[in-house]
Motif scaffolding. Structure first.
Motif, PDB file in Angstrom:
ATOM      1  N   THR A 184     -23.320   1.843  37.754  1.00  0.00           N
ATOM      2  CA  THR A 184     -22.307   1.018  37.104  1.00  0.00           C
ATOM      3  C   THR A 184     -21.548   0.198  38.141  1.00  0.00           C
ATOM      4  OG1 THR A 184     -22.046   2.759  35.449  1.00  0.00           O
ATOM      5  CG2 THR A 184     -20.373   1.034  35.488  1.00  0.00           C
ATOM      6  N   GLN A 215     -14.774  -0.011  29.455  1.00  0.00           N
ATOM      7  CA  GLN A 215     -15.515   1.220  29.199  1.00  0.00           C
ATOM      8  C   GLN A 215     -15.057   2.329  30.147  1.00  0.00           C
ATOM      9  OE1 GLN A 215     -19.764   0.762  29.451  1.00  0.00           O
ATOM     10  NE2 GLN A 215     -20.188   2.866  28.817  1.00  0.00           N
ATOM     11  N   GLU A 218     -11.652   3.574  28.906  1.00  0.00           N
ATOM     12  CA  GLU A 218     -11.798   4.438  27.730  1.00  0.00           C
ATOM     13  C   GLU A 218     -12.284   5.834  28.130  1.00  0.00           C
ATOM     14  OE1 GLU A 218     -14.433   2.294  25.225  1.00  0.00           O
ATOM     15  OE2 GLU A 218     -12.967   0.735  24.709  1.00  0.00           O
ATOM     16  N   GLU A 219     -13.226   5.875  29.072  1.00  0.00           N
ATOM     17  CA  GLU A 219     -13.755   7.162  29.518  1.00  0.00           C
ATOM     18  C   GLU A 219     -12.670   7.976  30.225  1.00  0.00           C
ATOM     19  OE1 GLU A 219     -16.782   8.861  32.924  1.00  0.00           O
ATOM     20  OE2 GLU A 219     -17.132   6.844  32.112  1.00  0.00           O
TER      21      GLU A 219
END
Length: 433
Positions: A184, A215, A218-219
Protein backbone atom coordinates in the motif's frame (compact mmCIF):
# COMPACT_ATOMS: atom_id res chain seq x y z
CA UNK A 1 19.35 46.76 -12.85
CA UNK A 2 16.88 44.98 -15.11
CA UNK A 3 16.16 41.39 -14.16
CA UNK A 4 16.57 38.71 -16.85
CA UNK A 5 13.46 37.14 -15.32
CA UNK A 6 11.23 40.22 -15.58
CA UNK A 7 7.60 39.15 -15.91
CA UNK A 8 4.97 40.61 -18.19
CA UNK A 9 2.99 43.38 -16.56
CA UNK A 10 2.33 47.10 -16.63
CA UNK A 11 5.61 48.80 -17.66
CA UNK A 12 7.47 49.93 -14.58
CA UNK A 13 4.54 49.15 -12.28
CA UNK A 14 4.21 46.42 -9.67
CA UNK A 15 0.98 44.47 -10.36
CA UNK A 16 0.59 43.82 -6.62
CA UNK A 17 0.65 47.42 -5.46
CA UNK A 18 0.79 49.59 -8.55
CA UNK A 19 4.08 50.99 -7.28
CA UNK A 20 6.86 51.87 -9.71
CA UNK A 21 8.90 48.68 -9.46
CA UNK A 22 9.80 45.81 -11.80
CA UNK A 23 8.35 42.41 -10.99
CA UNK A 24 10.69 39.43 -11.17
CA UNK A 25 9.41 36.05 -12.35
CA UNK A 26 10.11 33.33 -9.78
CA UNK A 27 9.39 30.56 -12.27
CA UNK A 28 10.49 29.42 -15.72
CA UNK A 29 12.79 26.85 -17.35
CA UNK A 30 15.99 28.80 -16.63
CA UNK A 31 15.36 29.23 -12.93
CA UNK A 32 17.21 26.42 -11.14
CA UNK A 33 19.28 26.00 -8.01
CA UNK A 34 22.32 27.55 -9.68
CA UNK A 35 20.51 30.71 -10.76
CA UNK A 36 18.51 31.38 -7.60
CA UNK A 37 21.22 32.58 -5.15
CA UNK A 38 22.33 35.33 -7.53
CA UNK A 39 18.70 36.25 -8.14
CA UNK A 40 18.05 36.66 -4.42
CA UNK A 41 21.01 39.02 -4.11
CA UNK A 42 19.84 40.99 -7.15
CA UNK A 43 16.40 41.31 -5.59
CA UNK A 44 17.94 42.36 -2.28
CA UNK A 45 19.98 45.02 -4.02
CA UNK A 46 17.06 46.31 -6.10
CA UNK A 47 14.25 46.18 -3.53
CA UNK A 48 15.61 45.41 -0.07
CA UNK A 49 14.35 42.62 2.21
CA UNK A 50 10.89 42.35 0.57
CA UNK A 51 10.71 42.14 -3.22
CA UNK A 52 7.86 42.01 -5.76
CA UNK A 53 7.80 38.74 -7.72
CA UNK A 54 5.54 36.75 -10.01
CA UNK A 55 5.15 33.11 -8.90
CA UNK A 56 3.13 31.94 -11.93
CA UNK A 57 1.79 33.62 -15.07
CA UNK A 58 -0.41 36.49 -13.93
CA UNK A 59 0.11 35.75 -10.21
CA UNK A 60 2.10 38.32 -8.24
CA UNK A 61 3.32 38.21 -4.65
CA UNK A 62 6.01 39.51 -2.31
CA UNK A 63 9.17 37.49 -1.62
CA UNK A 64 10.54 38.03 1.89
CA UNK A 65 14.34 37.55 1.90
CA UNK A 66 15.37 39.56 4.98
CA UNK A 67 16.15 37.47 8.07
CA UNK A 68 14.60 39.99 10.48
CA UNK A 69 11.55 40.41 8.27
CA UNK A 70 11.18 36.63 7.98
CA UNK A 71 11.07 36.31 11.76
CA UNK A 72 8.37 38.98 11.90
CA UNK A 73 6.40 37.33 9.10
CA UNK A 74 6.47 33.90 10.72
CA UNK A 75 5.81 35.03 14.30
CA UNK A 76 3.02 37.56 13.77
CA UNK A 77 -0.27 35.76 13.04
CA UNK A 78 -2.28 38.93 13.63
CA UNK A 79 -0.86 40.76 10.61
CA UNK A 80 0.07 37.72 8.51
CA UNK A 81 -2.48 34.92 8.16
CA UNK A 82 -1.98 31.36 6.88
CA UNK A 83 -5.50 31.15 5.48
CA UNK A 84 -5.44 31.38 1.64
CA UNK A 85 -9.10 32.37 1.65
CA UNK A 86 -7.80 35.84 2.57
CA UNK A 87 -5.79 36.07 -0.68
CA UNK A 88 -7.14 39.03 -2.64
CA UNK A 89 -6.17 37.72 -6.11
CA UNK A 90 -8.09 34.52 -5.43
CA UNK A 91 -11.13 36.29 -3.98
CA UNK A 92 -11.25 38.60 -6.99
CA UNK A 93 -11.08 35.72 -9.47
CA UNK A 94 -7.70 36.82 -10.84
CA UNK A 95 -5.97 33.44 -10.46
CA UNK A 96 -6.44 31.20 -13.51
CA UNK A 97 -8.23 27.95 -12.70
CA UNK A 98 -5.33 25.99 -14.21
CA UNK A 99 -2.61 27.97 -12.42
CA UNK A 100 0.16 25.64 -11.19
CA UNK A 101 0.23 27.51 -7.88
CA UNK A 102 -3.29 26.52 -6.84
CA UNK A 103 -2.48 22.97 -5.65
CA UNK A 104 0.11 24.48 -3.32
CA UNK A 105 -2.06 27.20 -1.77
CA UNK A 106 -5.60 25.86 -1.97
CA UNK A 107 -7.22 25.84 1.47
CA UNK A 108 -7.44 22.53 3.34
CA UNK A 109 -8.40 21.73 6.95
CA UNK A 110 -4.76 21.25 7.98
CA UNK A 111 -2.44 23.04 10.38
CA UNK A 112 -0.57 24.60 7.45
CA UNK A 113 -3.61 26.69 6.53
CA UNK A 114 -4.92 27.59 9.99
CA UNK A 115 -4.35 30.41 12.48
CA UNK A 116 -4.83 30.86 16.20
CA UNK A 117 -6.82 28.31 18.15
CA UNK A 118 -7.54 26.09 15.14
CA UNK A 119 -3.86 25.87 14.38
CA UNK A 120 -2.95 25.17 18.01
CA UNK A 121 -5.54 22.41 18.22
CA UNK A 122 -4.26 20.59 15.13
CA UNK A 123 -0.61 21.23 15.91
CA UNK A 124 -1.06 19.74 19.39
CA UNK A 125 -2.18 16.47 17.79
CA UNK A 126 0.53 16.49 15.11
CA UNK A 127 3.29 17.39 17.59
CA UNK A 128 2.17 14.67 20.01
CA UNK A 129 2.08 12.08 17.23
CA UNK A 130 5.61 13.00 16.14
CA UNK A 131 6.91 13.20 19.70
CA UNK A 132 5.66 9.66 20.25
CA UNK A 133 8.09 8.28 17.67
CA UNK A 134 10.69 6.10 19.37
CA UNK A 135 14.02 7.55 18.24
CA UNK A 136 15.99 4.35 18.85
CA UNK A 137 13.51 2.26 16.87
CA UNK A 138 13.37 4.86 14.10
CA UNK A 139 17.15 4.91 13.79
CA UNK A 140 17.30 1.12 13.67
CA UNK A 141 14.53 0.96 11.08
CA UNK A 142 16.14 3.63 8.89
CA UNK A 143 19.48 1.81 9.04
CA UNK A 144 17.89 -1.53 8.13
CA UNK A 145 15.92 0.02 5.28
CA UNK A 146 19.00 1.92 4.06
CA UNK A 147 20.97 -1.30 3.92
CA UNK A 148 18.22 -2.97 1.90
CA UNK A 149 18.24 -0.08 -0.57
CA UNK A 150 22.06 -0.16 -0.82
CA UNK A 151 21.99 -3.90 -1.53
CA UNK A 152 19.67 -3.22 -4.49
CA UNK A 153 22.38 -1.28 -6.37
CA UNK A 154 25.70 -2.10 -4.67
CA UNK A 155 26.58 -4.89 -7.09
CA UNK A 156 26.74 -2.43 -9.99
CA UNK A 157 29.62 -0.43 -8.45
CA UNK A 158 27.83 2.70 -9.61
CA UNK A 159 24.59 4.47 -8.78
CA UNK A 160 22.65 7.71 -8.87
CA UNK A 161 22.31 8.53 -5.18
CA UNK A 162 19.26 10.68 -5.86
CA UNK A 163 17.16 8.15 -7.79
CA UNK A 164 18.61 4.99 -6.25
CA UNK A 165 18.92 6.09 -2.62
CA UNK A 166 17.64 9.48 -1.50
CA UNK A 167 14.25 9.15 -3.21
CA UNK A 168 13.63 5.60 -2.07
CA UNK A 169 14.66 5.63 1.57
CA UNK A 170 12.57 8.44 3.18
CA UNK A 171 9.40 7.37 1.41
CA UNK A 172 9.65 3.83 2.75
CA UNK A 173 10.35 5.07 6.27
CA UNK A 174 7.53 7.62 6.23
CA UNK A 175 4.93 5.18 4.92
CA UNK A 176 5.90 2.81 7.74
CA UNK A 177 5.47 5.65 10.25
CA UNK A 178 2.00 6.26 8.86
CA UNK A 179 1.09 2.63 9.47
CA UNK A 180 0.99 1.40 5.87
CA UNK A 181 2.20 -1.99 4.68
CA UNK A 182 4.85 -2.11 1.93
CA UNK A 183 2.46 -2.73 -0.97
CA UNK A 184 0.00 0.00 0.00
CA UNK A 185 2.94 2.29 0.69
CA UNK A 186 4.16 1.78 -2.88
CA UNK A 187 0.71 2.64 -4.22
CA UNK A 188 0.70 5.81 -2.11
CA UNK A 189 4.15 6.75 -3.43
CA UNK A 190 2.95 6.29 -7.02
CA UNK A 191 -0.15 8.37 -6.36
CA UNK A 192 1.91 11.14 -4.79
CA UNK A 193 4.31 11.19 -7.74
CA UNK A 194 1.38 11.44 -10.14
CA UNK A 195 -0.18 14.23 -8.13
CA UNK A 196 3.03 16.25 -8.05
CA UNK A 197 3.66 15.76 -11.79
CA UNK A 198 1.07 18.46 -12.66
CA UNK A 199 -0.12 16.58 -15.77
CA UNK A 200 -3.50 15.58 -17.11
CA UNK A 201 -3.47 12.54 -14.83
CA UNK A 202 -2.74 14.49 -11.66
CA UNK A 203 -6.39 14.80 -10.64
CA UNK A 204 -6.90 11.02 -10.77
CA UNK A 205 -3.63 10.47 -8.89
CA UNK A 206 -4.75 12.89 -6.20
CA UNK A 207 -8.03 10.96 -5.83
CA UNK A 208 -6.10 7.70 -5.46
CA UNK A 209 -3.89 9.25 -2.81
CA UNK A 210 -6.94 10.46 -0.90
CA UNK A 211 -8.64 7.07 -1.18
CA UNK A 212 -5.58 5.24 0.18
CA UNK A 213 -5.33 7.58 3.15
CA UNK A 214 -9.07 7.46 3.86
CA UNK A 215 -8.95 3.66 3.90
CA UNK A 216 -5.98 3.85 6.28
CA UNK A 217 -7.89 6.25 8.55
CA UNK A 218 -10.95 3.99 8.61
CA UNK A 219 -8.79 0.99 9.50
CA UNK A 220 -6.99 2.85 12.30
CA UNK A 221 -10.29 4.12 13.69
CA UNK A 222 -11.36 0.49 14.11
CA UNK A 223 -7.98 -0.97 15.08
CA UNK A 224 -5.55 1.41 16.72
CA UNK A 225 -1.95 0.77 15.77
CA UNK A 226 1.48 1.90 16.89
CA UNK A 227 1.78 4.61 14.23
CA UNK A 228 1.38 8.33 13.52
CA UNK A 229 -2.08 7.93 11.95
CA UNK A 230 -3.47 6.20 15.04
CA UNK A 231 -1.88 8.82 17.30
CA UNK A 232 -3.59 11.60 15.35
CA UNK A 233 -6.96 9.86 15.40
CA UNK A 234 -6.95 9.19 19.11
CA UNK A 235 -5.53 12.49 20.35
CA UNK A 236 -7.71 14.53 22.78
CA UNK A 237 -7.92 17.28 20.13
CA UNK A 238 -10.46 15.00 18.40
CA UNK A 239 -9.48 15.71 14.81
CA UNK A 240 -12.09 14.76 12.23
CA UNK A 241 -11.24 12.18 9.58
CA UNK A 242 -10.97 15.01 7.05
CA UNK A 243 -8.53 16.91 9.29
CA UNK A 244 -6.45 13.78 9.82
CA UNK A 245 -6.39 13.14 6.07
CA UNK A 246 -5.14 16.59 5.14
CA UNK A 247 -2.62 16.76 7.96
CA UNK A 248 -1.24 13.40 6.82
CA UNK A 249 -0.91 14.78 3.29
CA UNK A 250 0.99 17.81 4.60
CA UNK A 251 3.29 15.63 6.72
CA UNK A 252 3.80 13.06 3.96
CA UNK A 253 4.52 15.48 1.12
CA UNK A 254 6.62 17.97 3.09
CA UNK A 255 8.51 15.35 5.07
CA UNK A 256 9.43 13.22 2.10
CA UNK A 257 10.76 15.84 -0.31
CA UNK A 258 12.64 17.69 2.43
CA UNK A 259 14.41 14.49 3.47
CA UNK A 260 15.22 13.54 -0.14
CA UNK A 261 16.88 16.90 -0.79
CA UNK A 262 18.62 17.01 2.58
CA UNK A 263 20.16 13.54 2.15
CA UNK A 264 21.33 14.10 -1.42
CA UNK A 265 22.77 17.57 -0.82
CA UNK A 266 24.64 16.46 2.32
CA UNK A 267 26.19 13.59 0.35
CA UNK A 268 27.13 16.08 -2.36
CA UNK A 269 29.02 18.21 0.18
CA UNK A 270 30.85 15.17 1.54
CA UNK A 271 31.81 14.09 -1.98
CA UNK A 272 32.77 17.50 -3.31
CA UNK A 273 34.48 19.18 -0.35
CA UNK A 274 37.70 17.27 0.42
CA UNK A 275 38.53 19.52 3.38
CA UNK A 276 35.12 18.95 4.96
CA UNK A 277 35.31 15.22 4.31
CA UNK A 278 38.78 15.07 5.87
CA UNK A 279 37.59 16.98 8.93
CA UNK A 280 34.64 14.64 9.24
CA UNK A 281 36.83 11.53 8.98
CA UNK A 282 39.27 12.99 11.50
CA UNK A 283 36.53 13.68 14.00
CA UNK A 284 36.89 17.48 13.86
CA UNK A 285 33.40 17.85 12.40
CA UNK A 286 30.31 15.67 12.68
CA UNK A 287 27.65 14.58 10.20
CA UNK A 288 25.35 17.00 12.04
CA UNK A 289 27.72 19.82 11.07
CA UNK A 290 27.31 18.78 7.43
CA UNK A 291 23.53 18.65 7.86
CA UNK A 292 23.52 22.17 9.30
CA UNK A 293 25.75 23.46 6.51
CA UNK A 294 23.16 22.22 4.01
CA UNK A 295 20.33 23.89 5.95
CA UNK A 296 22.19 27.20 5.80
CA UNK A 297 23.50 27.18 2.23
CA UNK A 298 21.12 24.85 0.41
CA UNK A 299 17.89 24.61 2.45
CA UNK A 300 15.82 21.70 1.06
CA UNK A 301 12.87 24.08 0.66
CA UNK A 302 13.98 27.27 -1.11
CA UNK A 303 10.76 29.24 -0.87
CA UNK A 304 7.49 28.39 0.81
CA UNK A 305 3.97 29.75 0.28
CA UNK A 306 2.43 31.65 1.94
CA UNK A 307 1.18 34.30 4.32
CA UNK A 308 -1.58 36.81 3.57
CA UNK A 309 -1.61 40.36 4.88
CA UNK A 310 -4.60 41.05 7.13
CA UNK A 311 -4.27 44.85 6.81
CA UNK A 312 -2.51 47.57 4.83
CA UNK A 313 0.98 48.16 6.19
CA UNK A 314 4.56 49.13 5.44
CA UNK A 315 6.74 46.05 5.69
CA UNK A 316 10.37 45.73 4.68
CA UNK A 317 10.17 49.12 3.02
CA UNK A 318 7.24 48.09 0.80
CA UNK A 319 3.59 49.10 0.93
CA UNK A 320 1.68 45.86 1.50
CA UNK A 321 -2.06 45.79 0.92
CA UNK A 322 -4.68 43.72 2.67
CA UNK A 323 -4.89 40.28 1.02
CA UNK A 324 -1.43 40.41 -0.59
CA UNK A 325 0.44 37.10 -0.67
CA UNK A 326 3.89 36.95 0.93
CA UNK A 327 6.29 34.09 0.13
CA UNK A 328 8.74 32.82 2.73
CA UNK A 329 12.12 33.22 1.03
CA UNK A 330 13.93 30.72 3.28
CA UNK A 331 17.13 30.48 1.23
CA UNK A 332 17.30 34.22 0.64
CA UNK A 333 16.80 34.99 4.34
CA UNK A 334 19.53 32.50 5.29
CA UNK A 335 21.89 34.42 3.00
CA UNK A 336 20.99 37.83 4.46
CA UNK A 337 24.36 39.60 4.97
CA UNK A 338 22.91 41.29 8.05
CA UNK A 339 23.17 38.04 10.03
CA UNK A 340 26.22 36.33 8.49
CA UNK A 341 29.91 36.87 9.28
CA UNK A 342 31.85 39.21 6.99
CA UNK A 343 33.00 36.34 4.77
CA UNK A 344 29.38 35.24 4.28
CA UNK A 345 29.95 31.75 5.72
CA UNK A 346 27.65 30.33 8.41
CA UNK A 347 29.39 29.43 11.66
CA UNK A 348 29.66 25.70 12.39
CA UNK A 349 27.17 24.78 15.14
CA UNK A 350 24.96 27.82 14.51
CA UNK A 351 21.37 26.65 14.01
CA UNK A 352 19.67 30.05 13.71
CA UNK A 353 18.91 29.29 10.06
CA UNK A 354 15.33 29.45 8.80
CA UNK A 355 15.29 26.22 6.80
CA UNK A 356 12.36 24.95 8.89
CA UNK A 357 10.66 28.31 9.26
CA UNK A 358 10.12 29.99 12.63
CA UNK A 359 7.40 31.02 15.02
CA UNK A 360 4.28 29.02 15.91
CA UNK A 361 4.33 27.27 12.51
CA UNK A 362 7.95 26.09 12.65
CA UNK A 363 8.17 22.60 11.18
CA UNK A 364 7.12 20.10 13.89
CA UNK A 365 8.90 17.21 12.15
CA UNK A 366 12.45 18.56 12.07
CA UNK A 367 13.76 16.17 14.76
CA UNK A 368 12.66 12.92 13.07
CA UNK A 369 13.69 14.41 9.70
CA UNK A 370 17.20 15.05 11.06
CA UNK A 371 17.40 11.55 12.51
CA UNK A 372 16.33 9.99 9.19
CA UNK A 373 18.80 12.11 7.22
CA UNK A 374 21.73 11.60 9.61
CA UNK A 375 21.20 7.83 9.69
CA UNK A 376 20.87 7.66 5.91
CA UNK A 377 24.13 9.55 5.41
CA UNK A 378 25.99 7.60 8.11
CA UNK A 379 24.85 4.22 6.77
CA UNK A 380 25.94 4.76 3.19
CA UNK A 381 29.25 6.31 4.28
CA UNK A 382 30.10 3.21 6.27
CA UNK A 383 28.78 0.68 3.74
CA UNK A 384 30.39 2.39 0.72
CA UNK A 385 33.44 4.17 2.17
CA UNK A 386 35.14 4.85 -1.17
CA UNK A 387 32.22 6.68 -2.78
CA UNK A 388 33.33 9.21 -5.38
CA UNK A 389 31.63 11.35 -8.00
CA UNK A 390 31.31 9.71 -11.40
CA UNK A 391 31.20 13.05 -13.22
CA UNK A 392 32.93 16.41 -12.71
CA UNK A 393 31.35 18.48 -9.95
CA UNK A 394 30.65 21.25 -12.47
CA UNK A 395 28.24 18.93 -14.32
CA UNK A 396 25.96 18.37 -11.31
CA UNK A 397 22.60 20.01 -11.82
CA UNK A 398 19.80 21.17 -9.51
CA UNK A 399 16.14 20.52 -10.14
CA UNK A 400 14.43 23.38 -11.95
CA UNK A 401 12.12 24.52 -9.20
CA UNK A 402 11.82 27.81 -7.29
CA UNK A 403 10.34 25.94 -4.34
CA UNK A 404 12.47 22.87 -3.72
CA UNK A 405 16.29 22.86 -3.59
CA UNK A 406 17.34 19.40 -4.69
CA UNK A 407 19.86 17.76 -6.97
CA UNK A 408 18.56 16.35 -10.22
CA UNK A 409 21.09 13.50 -9.96
CA UNK A 410 24.20 12.50 -8.02
CA UNK A 411 26.10 9.85 -10.04
CA UNK A 412 28.77 8.00 -8.08
CA UNK A 413 31.06 5.00 -8.38
CA UNK A 414 32.54 2.77 -5.71
CA UNK A 415 34.02 -0.64 -5.03
CA UNK A 416 31.25 -3.20 -4.78
CA UNK A 417 31.18 -4.21 -1.11
CA UNK A 418 30.46 -7.57 0.44
CA UNK A 419 26.83 -7.18 1.52
CA UNK A 420 23.96 -9.56 2.29
CA UNK A 421 22.47 -10.75 -0.98
CA UNK A 422 18.96 -10.90 0.43
CA UNK A 423 17.30 -7.97 2.15
CA UNK A 424 15.66 -10.42 4.55
CA UNK A 425 19.07 -10.77 6.22
CA UNK A 426 18.71 -7.23 7.52
CA UNK A 427 16.76 -6.65 10.74
CA UNK A 428 13.05 -6.35 10.09
CA UNK A 429 11.78 -2.77 10.64
CA UNK A 430 9.64 -2.56 13.75
CA UNK A 431 6.93 -0.14 14.89
CA UNK A 432 8.54 3.18 15.80
CA UNK A 433 6.06 4.67 18.24
Amino acid sequence: MTSPYAADGPPGRCPVTGAAAPVTALYGPDLDGDALPALYEQLRGDHGPVAPVSIAPGVEAWLVIGHREMLQLTRDEQDFSHDPRRWSLLREGRVPADSPILPMVGWRPALLFADGQQHRRMRAAVSAALAGINGHELRRSVRATAEEVIVSFAGRSEADLVADYARKLPMRVITTLLGLDDETGRHLVEALAGTAAATGGSADASKRMGAILLQLIEEKRRHRGNDVTSALLHHPAQLTDEEVLHNLVVMFVAGNQTSVNWIATTLRILLCDPQFRSSLTGGHLSVDDALDLVLWRFPPTQNFPARYATRDMTFGGQHIRTGDMLILGLAGANADPQILPDDGSPVVGNRSHLAFGAGPHICPAQDPARLITRTAVDTIRHRLPDLELAIPQSELQWMKSPWSKGLAALPVRFTAPVLPQHPAHSPEPQPML
